[in-house]
Design an enzyme around this catalytic site. Structure first.
Site, short mmCIF file in Angstrom:
data_model
loop_
_atom_site.label_atom_id
_atom_site.label_comp_id
_atom_site.label_asym_id
_atom_site.label_seq_id
_atom_site.Cartn_x
_atom_site.Cartn_y
_atom_site.Cartn_z
N GLN A 128 30.24 31.60 49.68
CA GLN A 128 29.83 32.79 48.92
C GLN A 128 29.00 32.38 47.70
O GLN A 128 29.51 31.71 46.81
CB GLN A 128 31.08 33.54 48.43
CG GLN A 128 30.78 34.80 47.67
CD GLN A 128 32.03 35.39 47.04
OE1 GLN A 128 32.80 34.69 46.40
NE2 GLN A 128 32.22 36.68 47.20
N GLY A 129 27.75 32.79 47.67
CA GLY A 129 26.87 32.47 46.55
C GLY A 129 26.65 33.69 45.68
O GLY A 129 25.55 34.27 45.67
N SER A 131 28.44 33.95 42.13
CA SER A 131 28.49 33.59 40.70
C SER A 131 27.32 32.71 40.29
O SER A 131 26.85 31.88 41.06
CB SER A 131 29.79 32.84 40.40
OG SER A 131 30.89 33.61 40.76
N SER A 163 32.76 27.89 46.61
CA SER A 163 33.81 27.22 47.38
C SER A 163 33.29 26.85 48.77
O SER A 163 32.57 27.63 49.39
CB SER A 163 35.03 28.13 47.56
OG SER A 163 35.45 28.66 46.34
N GLU A 246 37.13 41.41 49.77
CA GLU A 246 37.66 40.22 49.10
C GLU A 246 38.92 40.57 48.29
O GLU A 246 39.91 39.84 48.31
CB GLU A 246 36.59 39.62 48.19
CG GLU A 246 36.98 38.28 47.61
CD GLU A 246 35.85 37.62 46.82
OE1 GLU A 246 34.77 38.22 46.69
OE2 GLU A 246 36.07 36.50 46.34
C1 LIG Z 1 39.30 29.30 42.84
C2 LIG Z 1 37.98 29.98 42.60
C3 LIG Z 1 37.10 30.11 43.66
C4 LIG Z 1 35.85 30.72 43.44
N1 LIG Z 1 34.99 30.77 44.49
C5 LIG Z 1 33.79 31.34 44.30
C6 LIG Z 1 32.85 31.36 45.37
O1 LIG Z 1 33.10 30.83 46.46
N2 LIG Z 1 31.66 31.94 45.16
C7 LIG Z 1 31.34 32.52 43.98
O2 LIG Z 1 30.25 33.08 43.89
N3 LIG Z 1 32.18 32.48 42.92
C8 LIG Z 1 33.39 31.89 43.06
N4 LIG Z 1 34.27 31.83 42.00
C9 LIG Z 1 33.82 32.30 40.69
C10 LIG Z 1 34.52 33.54 40.21
O3 LIG Z 1 34.15 34.65 40.96
C11 LIG Z 1 34.16 33.67 38.72
O4 LIG Z 1 34.75 32.55 38.06
C12 LIG Z 1 34.68 34.95 38.12
O5 LIG Z 1 33.99 36.03 38.66
C13 LIG Z 1 34.59 34.96 36.58
O6 LIG Z 1 33.31 34.63 36.16
P1 LIG Z 1 33.07 33.48 35.05
O7 LIG Z 1 33.87 32.27 35.47
O8 LIG Z 1 31.60 33.31 34.86
O9 LIG Z 1 33.77 34.01 33.74
P2 LIG Z 1 33.10 34.96 32.63
O10 LIG Z 1 32.43 36.10 33.30
O11 LIG Z 1 32.31 34.11 31.69
O12 LIG Z 1 34.38 35.51 31.89
C14 LIG Z 1 35.07 34.77 30.89
C15 LIG Z 1 36.23 35.63 30.39
O13 LIG Z 1 35.74 36.84 29.78
C16 LIG Z 1 36.32 37.98 30.39
N5 LIG Z 1 35.37 39.08 30.51
C17 LIG Z 1 34.06 38.98 30.86
N6 LIG Z 1 33.49 40.21 30.90
C18 LIG Z 1 34.46 41.09 30.55
C19 LIG Z 1 34.49 42.51 30.42
N7 LIG Z 1 33.41 43.28 30.62
N8 LIG Z 1 35.68 43.10 30.07
C20 LIG Z 1 36.80 42.34 29.84
N9 LIG Z 1 36.80 41.00 29.95
C21 LIG Z 1 35.66 40.38 30.31
C22 LIG Z 1 36.71 37.50 31.79
O14 LIG Z 1 37.74 38.29 32.34
C23 LIG Z 1 37.16 36.07 31.51
O15 LIG Z 1 38.48 36.02 31.06
C24 LIG Z 1 35.50 31.23 42.17
C25 LIG Z 1 36.40 31.09 41.10
C26 LIG Z 1 37.62 30.46 41.30
C27 LIG Z 1 38.53 30.31 40.12
#
Ligand SMILES: Cc1cc2nc3c(=O)[nH]c(=O)nc-3n(C[C@H](O)[C@H](O)[C@H](O)COP(=O)(O)OP(=O)(O)OC[C@H]3O[C@@H](n4cnc5c(N)ncnc54)[C@H](O)[C@@H]3O)c2cc1C
Length: 385
Positions: A128-129, A131, A163, A246
């Site tokens: 999944q691409g 993020s 992932s 998902e």
């Molecule tokens: C085990 C695992 C597998 C994953 N696999 C994939 C994958 O295969 N493909 C893929 O594309 N992604 C994947 N991800 C990424 C995942 O979808 C993102 O980490 C997630 O969407 C959060 O984005 P971020 O890490 O950029 O955090 P950020 O968006 O930077 O958020 C940081 C913090 O701020 C909070 N926050 C941000 N905006 C708001 C808001 N508007 N209101 C309240 N709080 C807010 C968040 O909740 C978080 O606590 C994976 C993540 C994990 C942990």
């Protein structure tokens, strides 16, 4: 949904149990967590066994290559495979649980015919691409761009936290196809072949020591326009379908696995004397109630999605929020039952499970984002600024 099982459903359960009892003892041991090629081979071999026995894509529609089973049969399948300790979906996760269902719901007949049978047979793995470094929770802020050139899109940008990227054949990729449109309107959903020139996959190591994730760099990657699922610039709507699968159905089997872990924990507490602690017993009892409630919620959500055309509703966010929190609490309780010494005696899988439980409140959308969704779309509260 009727929560009682019919005779036909009990027959299905008995047949499945007999099949599992016959095939599971002959399976090879699970490969080491870091050996991704071996994990891919193991997971796809299991998927092929399911396919040959008529259990692949049980709940997918028949015209998408599935078995057209009832939601209850699907839940029985999840329950029985988990109870029997059958292999988990593993590297087939994205293909089977969200890219496949999205293509089944939104793809053309040709796209279904091209991509769904290899997913069901375990021949092709998806990642999944979605993020990006500056677009995780704010997914619509993604910047990877796709510029039309004849019959291709030329894609450049970067994805992160992808992932299984190292072993994937295909990527469900979100790209910006109109830089001038409001951010939710200029996105498209593409199926990108992972062997296309211009793709660099750089593995990342998690605190749990796993190399599950990678960064994916895209440098003028050519993706045929026919690989776009849904209309150009209508990718946000398609993405909501993917995220519904998902959050709504992709984790449901794991609830059964958590119940198994909880039983093992209670047995361990009885063995090592911790069971005498009433506070701990109450904690385990509360978790037991929580996972039972989550299973009921799952039944309700799956039944609801069946009634409304197969795409899970926003109730999936409630499930995702509660499930990911309960999973963390389960492994906190495990640490308490096992104590510091026990924790060091554990085999690696336990330790990894505890560390990886921390990721569940982030993966597939953070808990804060799920709370926003519940507040806005279920409770009807005003949108935040
Ligand atoms: C085990 C695992 C597998 C994953 N696999 C994939 C994958 O295969 N493909 C893929 O594309 N992604 C994947 N991800 C990424 C995942 O979808 C993102 O980490 C997630 O969407 C959060 O984005 P971020 O890490 O950029 O955090 P950020 O968006 O930077 O958020 C940081 C913090 O701020 C909070 N926050 C941000 N905006 C708001 C808001 N508007 N209101 C309240 N709080 C807010 C968040 O909740 C978080 O606590 C994976 C993540 C994990 C942990």
């Amino acid at each position: 949904m009727d929560l009682a099982y019919t005779e036909a459903e009990e027959e299905f359960r008995a047949r499945l149990r007999a099949w599992l009892a016959a095939v599971l003892p002959g399976l090879p041991p699970k490969p080491s967590p870091d050996d991704w090629p071996a994990r891919r081979a193991y997971d796809t071999a299991w998927q092929r066994m399911l396919y040959d026995a008529g259990y692949a894509g049980l709940h997918w529609p028949v015209d998408a290559g599935g078995q057209g089973a009832t939601p209850t049969q699907h839940l029985i399948f999840l329950e029985e495979t988990e109870k029997a300790g059958a292999p988990y979906v593993g590297a087939n996760f994205v293909g089977l649980l969200h890219a496949g269902p999205t293509i089944a719901a939104e793809g053309t007949a040709g796209q279904r015919a091209r991509w769904l049978p290899p997913v069901l047979r375990g021949d092709e793995i998806w990642c999944q691409g979605f993020s990006e470094p500056e677009a995780g929770s704010d997914l619509a802020a993604l910047r990877t761009r796709a510029v039309r050139d004849g019959d291709d899109y030329v894609v450049s940008g970067q994805k992160i936290w992808t992932s299984h990227a190292e072993v994937a054949d295909w990527c469900e990729l979100l790209v910006r196809t109109d830089a001038d449109a409001p951010k939710h309107r200029g996105i498209s959903w593409l199926a990108m072949p992972m062997d296309a020139p211009g793709i660099t996959v750089r593995p990342l190591r998690t605190p749990a020591g796993s190399t599950e994730f990678a960064e994916v760099f895209l440098d003028e990657v050519r993706v045929p326009v026919r690989n776009r699922v849904g209309a150009e610039n209508d990718g946000w709507r398609v993405t909501m379908v993917t995220l519904s699968f998902e959050r709504g159905t992709a984790f449901v089997g794991e609830v059964v696995a958590c119940r198994r872990t909880l039983d093992a924990l209670a047995a361990e507490a009885r063995r090592n004397g911790r069971w005498d602690d009433p506070v701990l017993r109450r904690r385990l009892g509360r978790l037991n109630a929580e996972f039972r409630a989550l299973w009921r919620l799952t039944q309700a959500n799956v039944g609801e999605s069946e009634r409304t055309g197969g795409v899970p509703g926003v109730g999936g966010s409630v499930f995702k929020l509660r499930y990911s929190g309960a999973r963390q609490e389960l492994y906190e309780a495990a640490a308490e039952v096992l104590g510091a010494e026990g924790a060091f005696d554990l085999d690696r899988e336990w330790v990894l499970d505890r560390l990886s439980s921390l990721a569940y409140t982030i993966a597939a959308g953070t808990s804060q984002i799920q709370r926003n969704i519940v507040a806005e779309r279920i409770l009807g509260l005003p949108k935040g600024r």
